[in-house]
Design a protein around this motif. Structure first.
Motif, PDB file in Angstrom:
ATOM      1  N   CYS A 310      -2.737   1.246   4.941  1.00 43.80           N
ATOM      2  CA  CYS A 310      -3.558   1.919   4.293  1.00 43.80           C
ATOM      3  C   CYS A 310      -2.701   1.389   2.611  1.00 43.80           C
ATOM      4  N   ASN A 311      -3.855   2.384   2.223  1.00 44.02           N
ATOM      5  CA  ASN A 311      -3.573   2.283   0.866  1.00 44.02           C
ATOM      6  C   ASN A 311      -4.101   2.543   0.096  1.00 44.02           C
ATOM      7  N   LEU A 312      -3.466   3.258  -1.425  1.00 46.60           N
ATOM      8  CA  LEU A 312      -4.383   3.842  -2.009  1.00 46.60           C
ATOM      9  C   LEU A 312      -4.914   2.987  -3.078  1.00 46.60           C
ATOM     10  N   GLY A 313      -4.279   1.099  -2.874  1.00 39.74           N
ATOM     11  CA  GLY A 313      -4.982  -0.186  -4.097  1.00 39.74           C
ATOM     12  C   GLY A 313      -3.872   0.932  -5.266  1.00 39.74           C
ATOM     13  N   GLY A 314      -2.599   1.077  -5.195  1.00 34.33           N
ATOM     14  CA  GLY A 314      -1.741   0.890  -5.717  1.00 34.33           C
ATOM     15  C   GLY A 314      -0.605   0.010  -5.639  1.00 34.33           C
ATOM     16  N   THR A 315       0.085  -0.370  -6.307  1.00 36.06           N
ATOM     17  CA  THR A 315       1.423  -1.086  -6.889  1.00 36.06           C
ATOM     18  C   THR A 315       2.388  -1.143  -5.938  1.00 36.06           C
ATOM     19  N   LEU A 316       2.669  -1.903  -4.719  1.00 38.53           N
ATOM     20  CA  LEU A 316       3.444  -1.555  -3.879  1.00 38.53           C
ATOM     21  C   LEU A 316       5.014  -2.085  -4.272  1.00 38.53           C
ATOM     22  N   ILE A 317       5.682  -1.238  -4.190  1.00 37.16           N
ATOM     23  CA  ILE A 317       7.256  -1.918  -4.309  1.00 37.16           C
ATOM     24  C   ILE A 317       8.079  -1.344  -3.380  1.00 37.16           C
ATOM     25  N   ARG A 331       6.624   1.896 -18.660  1.00 36.62           N
ATOM     26  CA  ARG A 331       7.147   2.977 -18.588  1.00 36.62           C
ATOM     27  C   ARG A 331       6.111   3.420 -19.636  1.00 36.62           C
ATOM     28  N   THR A 332       5.246   2.836 -20.256  1.00 36.57           N
ATOM     29  CA  THR A 332       4.091   3.752 -21.099  1.00 36.57           C
ATOM     30  C   THR A 332       3.420   4.352 -20.339  1.00 36.57           C
ATOM     31  N   ARG A 333       3.215   3.679 -19.288  1.00 37.43           N
ATOM     32  CA  ARG A 333       1.842   4.526 -18.465  1.00 37.43           C
ATOM     33  C   ARG A 333       2.136   5.833 -17.115  1.00 37.43           C
ATOM     34  N   PRO A 334       1.106   7.054 -17.276  1.00 36.83           N
ATOM     35  CA  PRO A 334       1.824   8.085 -16.539  1.00 36.83           C
ATOM     36  C   PRO A 334       1.743   7.078 -14.884  1.00 36.83           C
ATOM     37  N   ILE A 335       3.063   7.917 -14.243  1.00 35.71           N
ATOM     38  CA  ILE A 335       2.778   6.557 -12.387  1.00 35.71           C
ATOM     39  C   ILE A 335       3.094   8.139 -11.618  1.00 35.71           C
ATOM     40  N   VAL A 336       2.267   7.698 -11.564  1.00 35.65           N
ATOM     41  CA  VAL A 336       2.629   8.735  -9.721  1.00 35.65           C
ATOM     42  C   VAL A 336       3.075   8.098  -8.115  1.00 35.65           C
ATOM     43  N   VAL A 337       4.026   8.183  -8.012  1.00 35.06           N
ATOM     44  CA  VAL A 337       4.196   7.689  -6.131  1.00 35.06           C
ATOM     45  C   VAL A 337       3.827   7.962  -5.343  1.00 35.06           C
ATOM     46  N   HIS A 338       3.687   7.342  -4.076  1.00 37.24           N
ATOM     47  CA  HIS A 338       3.797   7.921  -2.883  1.00 37.24           C
ATOM     48  C   HIS A 338       3.629   7.513  -2.008  1.00 37.24           C
ATOM     49  N   ARG A 369      -1.460  13.245   3.674  1.00 35.73           N
ATOM     50  CA  ARG A 369      -1.944  14.071   3.577  1.00 35.73           C
ATOM     51  C   ARG A 369      -3.317  13.969   2.192  1.00 35.73           C
ATOM     52  N   TRP A 370      -2.886  13.162   1.612  1.00 39.27           N
ATOM     53  CA  TRP A 370      -4.351  12.439   1.197  1.00 39.27           C
ATOM     54  C   TRP A 370      -5.260  12.520   2.102  1.00 39.27           C
ATOM     55  N   SER A 371      -5.261  12.028   2.980  1.00 38.70           N
ATOM     56  CA  SER A 371      -5.684  11.455   3.641  1.00 38.70           C
ATOM     57  C   SER A 371      -6.559  12.182   4.317  1.00 38.70           C
ATOM     58  N   LYS A 372      -5.717  13.980   4.602  1.00 42.11           N
ATOM     59  CA  LYS A 372      -6.489  14.934   5.605  1.00 42.11           C
ATOM     60  C   LYS A 372      -6.765  15.937   4.157  1.00 42.11           C
ATOM     61  N   GLN A 373      -6.720  15.787   3.475  1.00 40.93           N
ATOM     62  CA  GLN A 373      -7.293  17.220   2.330  1.00 40.93           C
ATOM     63  C   GLN A 373      -8.343  16.539   1.421  1.00 40.93           C
ATOM     64  N   ILE A 374      -7.989  14.934   0.714  1.00 42.19           N
ATOM     65  CA  ILE A 374      -8.994  14.171   0.643  1.00 42.19           C
ATOM     66  C   ILE A 374      -9.870  12.809   0.691  1.00 42.19           C
ATOM     67  N   ASP A 375      -9.735  11.955   1.486  1.00 43.17           N
ATOM     68  CA  ASP A 375     -10.445  11.081   1.550  1.00 43.17           C
ATOM     69  C   ASP A 375     -10.206  10.476   3.168  1.00 43.17           C
ATOM     70  N   PRO A 376     -10.793  10.977   4.500  1.00 42.27           N
ATOM     71  CA  PRO A 376     -10.088  10.966   5.864  1.00 42.27           C
ATOM     72  C   PRO A 376     -10.737   9.406   5.940  1.00 42.27           C
ATOM     73  N   THR A 377     -10.813   8.692   5.332  1.00 40.35           N
ATOM     74  CA  THR A 377     -11.615   6.876   5.311  1.00 40.35           C
ATOM     75  C   THR A 377     -10.368   6.046   5.703  1.00 40.35           C
ATOM     76  N   VAL A 378      -9.303   7.326   4.374  1.00 34.41           N
ATOM     77  CA  VAL A 378      -7.991   6.710   5.066  1.00 34.41           C
ATOM     78  C   VAL A 378      -7.465   6.146   6.023  1.00 34.41           C
ATOM     79  N   GLU A 379      -7.278   5.691   6.715  1.00 32.74           N
ATOM     80  CA  GLU A 379      -6.962   5.072   8.266  1.00 32.74           C
ATOM     81  C   GLU A 379      -5.018   6.072   7.929  1.00 32.74           C
ATOM     82  N   THR A 380      -4.601   6.694   9.792  1.00 34.39           N
ATOM     83  CA  THR A 380      -3.106   7.442   9.027  1.00 34.39           C
ATOM     84  C   THR A 380      -2.913   7.136  10.650  1.00 34.39           C
ATOM     85  N   TYR A 381      -1.083   6.610  10.357  1.00 36.66           N
ATOM     86  CA  TYR A 381      -0.482   6.625  11.357  1.00 36.66           C
ATOM     87  C   TYR A 381       0.807   6.636  11.228  1.00 36.66           C
TER      88      TYR A 381
END
Lengths: 381, 89
Positions: A310-317, A331-338, A369-381
């Protein structure tokens, strides 16, 4: 004649191989039938423990678990099947146990084992099996067993390694004698982060079940005072001596712990929704920013195989590669890490902030928590 | 002598499951181990350079807490085990 004193015909057939053993016999089988065991957790360890104790004819089995079956459990939690995904674990486990042996009583406790209920629940059993998966509940199981005078058949696993022992026997050590304090959170990865060989809990759980049966029958040498270490890669068992610590605050000569404590505080476990990083943002806030079309980079610091689930379409590192791949981020863009639950991403946020990234936030509770609160179609594991 | 590195700490030893050293005491042995693999230090010692309580050090089958702690003398044939608490289930 009472059920306790005699075995019915179907029981003599079922337990024939036990009855043939001089160390068990009818007398021993009646002891098993009269015994009660509480299995805390119906996961990797609890699965083989509960199935084998049921098969052996332990008369009353208590199972306690608050969780539901997930696909990622099935690689090792053999008490649950594919069709059980989504069901309460206790329900699924009780069904499997009933299939193995319909002659025994199963007590279902579909709840978490907590400081509030543990003494009351455990008091009703002869032996407790520690099949939990976190330090807080392990210390709780240990403390409750010592306070109630119940043996604690202990097992734990990580990657290819296992530990087994028996704690809480008179004169013997308890878990606190071996490990007075838990590791700081995040120091020792759990199985969700570090992985575990699926068969490993099968080996360690059957050791725990063996110890429970020996205690009930009063035969053999208990593992009390010995810590058995297993390295499945080397396939090597090592046996270490563990002594009761006279200064142990629980089972020592002058105990100071006389009732269950706050184990989340003791272990530093982050409470759900509690801050994981000074730069946390709530899932609802991330959703708002995304819907408002604000420019931001979502950085996922999990492993590739987790991203594939499952993913939120983010950059994977992945977190361990982050320090050497900083130049891949704007560096100029806000980053949200999960990450999965918010712990690894909290470390990543610190790394990025230390490296001078000005606007970095941690998605509190991770993708779960994103899956539980925002988008239950995101698979959990 | 061998120092056995548990799975949980192997990320700090380039995956090695044991280290071979020559030491006269446990303190000497641990110092050599963290000098060779500095990342291990924070897993074994706290800020005051005390051994953390969630990693037990055994010489053969005896906990150094039941011997002479870090001053426990070593023989060439001894095996030193680092045994961290693990919680998986």
């Amino acid at each position: 004649m009472s059920d306790q004193g005699m075995l019915a015909r179907e029981e003599t057939a079922r337990y024939a191989r036990h009855l043939t053993l001089p160390e068990v016999g009818t007398e021993g089988q009646v002891k098993l039938k009269s015994a009660s065991v509480l299995v805390v957790g119906t996961g990797g360890l609890g699965s083989p423990v509960a199935l084998y104790l049921a098969a052996a004819g332990v008369g009353r089995l208590g199972i306690i678990d608050f969780d539901r079956v997930e696909y990622s459990n099935l690689q090792r939690q053999i008490i649950h099947g594919s069709e059980d995904v989504g069901r309460p674990k206790v329900e699924s486990a009780a069904e499997s146990i009933g299939n193995v042996n319909p002659l025994i009583q199963i007590d279902r406790h579909d709840e978490a084992f907590t400081s509030a209920n543990a003494m009351r629940i455990a008091a009703d059993y002869d032996i407790v099996i520690d099949g939990t998966d976190n330090f807080a509940t392990r210390y709780l199981v240990n403390d409750v067993c010592v306070l109630l005078g119940k043996p604690n058949c202990y097992g734990s696993i990580f990657r290819f390694e296992g530990q087994a022992s028996v704690f809480g026997l008179p004169g013997g050590p308890c878990y606190r004698c071996l490990y007075p304090k838990p590791p700081d959170p995040g120091t020792i990865p759990n199985c969700a982060e570090g992985g575990v060989l699926g068969i490993l809990p099968g080996i360690v759980g059957t050791l725990q079940a063996t110890e429970a049966i020996k205690l009930i029958l009063g035969i053999g040498e208990s593992l009390s005072g010995r810590l058995l270490l297993l390295d499945a890669l080397e396939m090597k068992f090592r046996e270490l001596k563990v002594r009761r610590d006279p200064t142990c605050p629980l089972c020592g000569d002058a105990p100071t712990i006389t009732a269950p404590i706050d184990y989340d505080q003791f272990c530093g476990t982050p409470k759900q929704d509690a801050a994981q990083s000074p730069w946390d943002i709530e899932p609802t806030e991330l959703k708002r920013r995304l819907e408002a079309g604000q420019p931001l980079t979502i950085l996922d610091v999990r492993k590739q195989h987790e991203y594939d689930i499952c993913n939120l379409g983010g950059t994977l590192i992945p977190l361990d590669e982050l320090p050497t791949r900083l130049d891949e981020l704007d560096r100029t863009r806000p980053i949200v890490v999960h990450c999965k639950l918010g712990m690894r991403s909290a470390k990543a946020v610190q790394i990025l902030r230390d490296a001078g990234f000005p606007d970095v936030s941690n998605l509190n509770g991770g993708i779960i928590r994103w899956s539980k609160q925002i988008d239950p179609t995101v698979e959990t594991y | 002598m061998k120092v056995i590195i548990p799975t949980a700490l192997r990320k700090h030893t380039d995956g090695q499951n044991h280290l071979s050293i020559t030491a006269t005491t446990v303190q000497d042995a641990l110092e050599q181990v963290v000098t060779a693999h500095p990342q291990l230090r924070s897993s074994l010692f706290d800020d005051r350079n005390q051994l953390v309580s969630y990693v037990n050090v055994f010489v053969n089958d005896r906990n150094i807490r039941d011997l002479e702690n870090e001053a426990t003398p070593l023989r060439e044939t001894d095996e030193i085990l680092l045994v961290p608490a693990i919680a998986g289930g």
